[in-house]
Design an enzyme around this catalytic site. Sequence first.
Site, mmCIF file in Angstrom:
data_model
loop_
_atom_site.group_PDB
_atom_site.id
_atom_site.type_symbol
_atom_site.label_atom_id
_atom_site.label_comp_id
_atom_site.label_asym_id
_atom_site.label_seq_id
_atom_site.Cartn_x
_atom_site.Cartn_y
_atom_site.Cartn_z
ATOM 1 N N TYR A 260 -4.603 -9.624 15.260
ATOM 2 C CA TYR A 260 -4.524 -8.492 14.333
ATOM 3 C C TYR A 260 -5.675 -7.523 14.568
ATOM 4 O O TYR A 260 -5.469 -6.318 14.775
ATOM 5 C CB TYR A 260 -4.528 -9.003 12.894
ATOM 6 C CG TYR A 260 -4.555 -7.916 11.853
ATOM 7 C CD1 TYR A 260 -3.622 -6.885 11.869
ATOM 8 C CD2 TYR A 260 -5.513 -7.931 10.836
ATOM 9 C CE1 TYR A 260 -3.645 -5.889 10.899
ATOM 10 C CE2 TYR A 260 -5.533 -6.945 9.863
ATOM 11 C CZ TYR A 260 -4.606 -5.925 9.901
ATOM 12 O OH TYR A 260 -4.629 -4.938 8.953
ATOM 13 N N SER B 99 12.894 1.107 0.742
ATOM 14 C CA SER B 99 11.953 1.174 -0.368
ATOM 15 C C SER B 99 12.692 0.884 -1.665
ATOM 16 O O SER B 99 13.682 1.549 -1.988
ATOM 17 C CB SER B 99 11.304 2.557 -0.445
ATOM 18 O OG SER B 99 10.575 2.707 -1.647
ATOM 19 N N LYS C 254 -5.268 -3.786 16.287
ATOM 20 C CA LYS C 254 -5.549 -2.610 15.456
ATOM 21 C C LYS C 254 -6.609 -1.723 16.115
ATOM 22 O O LYS C 254 -6.521 -0.489 16.042
ATOM 23 C CB LYS C 254 -6.003 -3.034 14.058
ATOM 24 C CG LYS C 254 -4.894 -3.626 13.203
ATOM 25 C CD LYS C 254 -3.764 -2.645 12.932
ATOM 26 C CE LYS C 254 -4.046 -1.780 11.739
ATOM 27 N NZ LYS C 254 -2.867 -0.959 11.344
ATOM 28 N N GLY D 229 -5.597 -24.434 -11.934
ATOM 29 C CA GLY D 229 -6.528 -25.541 -12.128
ATOM 30 C C GLY D 229 -6.674 -26.428 -10.916
ATOM 31 O O GLY D 229 -7.383 -27.437 -10.954
ATOM 32 N N VAL E 289 0.838 -1.200 0.000
ATOM 33 C CA VAL E 289 0.000 0.000 0.000
ATOM 34 C C VAL E 289 0.869 1.244 0.000
ATOM 35 O O VAL E 289 0.612 2.203 -0.739
ATOM 36 C CB VAL E 289 -0.961 0.000 1.202
ATOM 37 C CG1 VAL E 289 -1.754 1.311 1.253
ATOM 38 C CG2 VAL E 289 -1.926 -1.179 1.129
#
Length: 331
Positions: free
Chosen positions: A134, A39, A138, A183, A16
């Site tokens: 999580y 980065s 949060k 598949g 993100v």
Amino acid sequence: MAKYKKITVIGGSGFVGTNFCQRLVDHQIDFEIIDIKQSQRFPEKCKTGDVRDIVSLREAISGDVVVNLAAVHRDDVRDKAEYFHTNVAGAENVAKICTEKCINKIVFTSTVAVYGFADPKTDESGKINPFNEYGITKFQAEEKLRHWKNSGDNSLVIVRPTVIFGEGNRGNVFNLLNQIYSGKFLMIGGGENKKSMAYIGNITAFLQTCLSSEKDYAVYNYVDTPDLTMNELVGLVRDKLLGKHGAGLRLPYWFGLLIGYIADCVTKVTGKNFPISSIRVKKFVAFTQFCSAKNDLEGFEAPFTLSEGIHNTLHSEFLAPDPNREIFFTE
């Protein structure tokens, strides 16, 4: 946006964050990245900093508004304390540094996981009932930031996205798409459960618009609509990638869950992770359908439809993949 000279993007080296920073570049907005990893796309903009280490944050942050994307969020984290250290204590450290540096706005990415296995079409007023570390941590992070917001003349925007997907992401949505493409996919359950999704090109546009918002406090779920059932999603992907119709073969839910529990036991004994687990089966068959007040955010219009986002991802990942593109491994 004009009132902010530089955006500090904490956790900006991830999926993100990288896409959000690319949007800032495209709109000629100055920014810096604070992250524990370099980065790849914007190394010249990146500073080493860890939300768990307040000293590193104090040294690194030089912007006048913060977008906090940092989080531990994978299902398979064995040391559960890591969720608290990064998600809760990390958010508290960010708030402390913002106070020290007179930064009075934070945009924070939370998650719809704070609602747990919520009723379909749960909106921002939904009951907080997380089922895993999580979601628990949060929401605790949100509480830390709300305390910061109320302690001074501060502005806080909390964004709770549903599952985010897009080009280059190797999370749960990609894993599903890849299984279908190979598949080897078997539908579990009836497939009538709906799954809210968020395309990366839209969530980054939403985050940018949040920076421009004049509201001193707001909470938004982020969902791209209309929601698809699992049968519709799998059928769309099979048609696009394989030229086949419908969802294909399926397993009863009870049998898929049994396989998940067996995989859990083997993981505990061997330490080896498997693509299937009981929690993943439960999440697969659950309704994760949310409503969003995103249309209340003045100036926001999603650049892509959900269908366009899915087609862009399928084209980029399977039909015309770029072997040199940056890849992000997430849940």
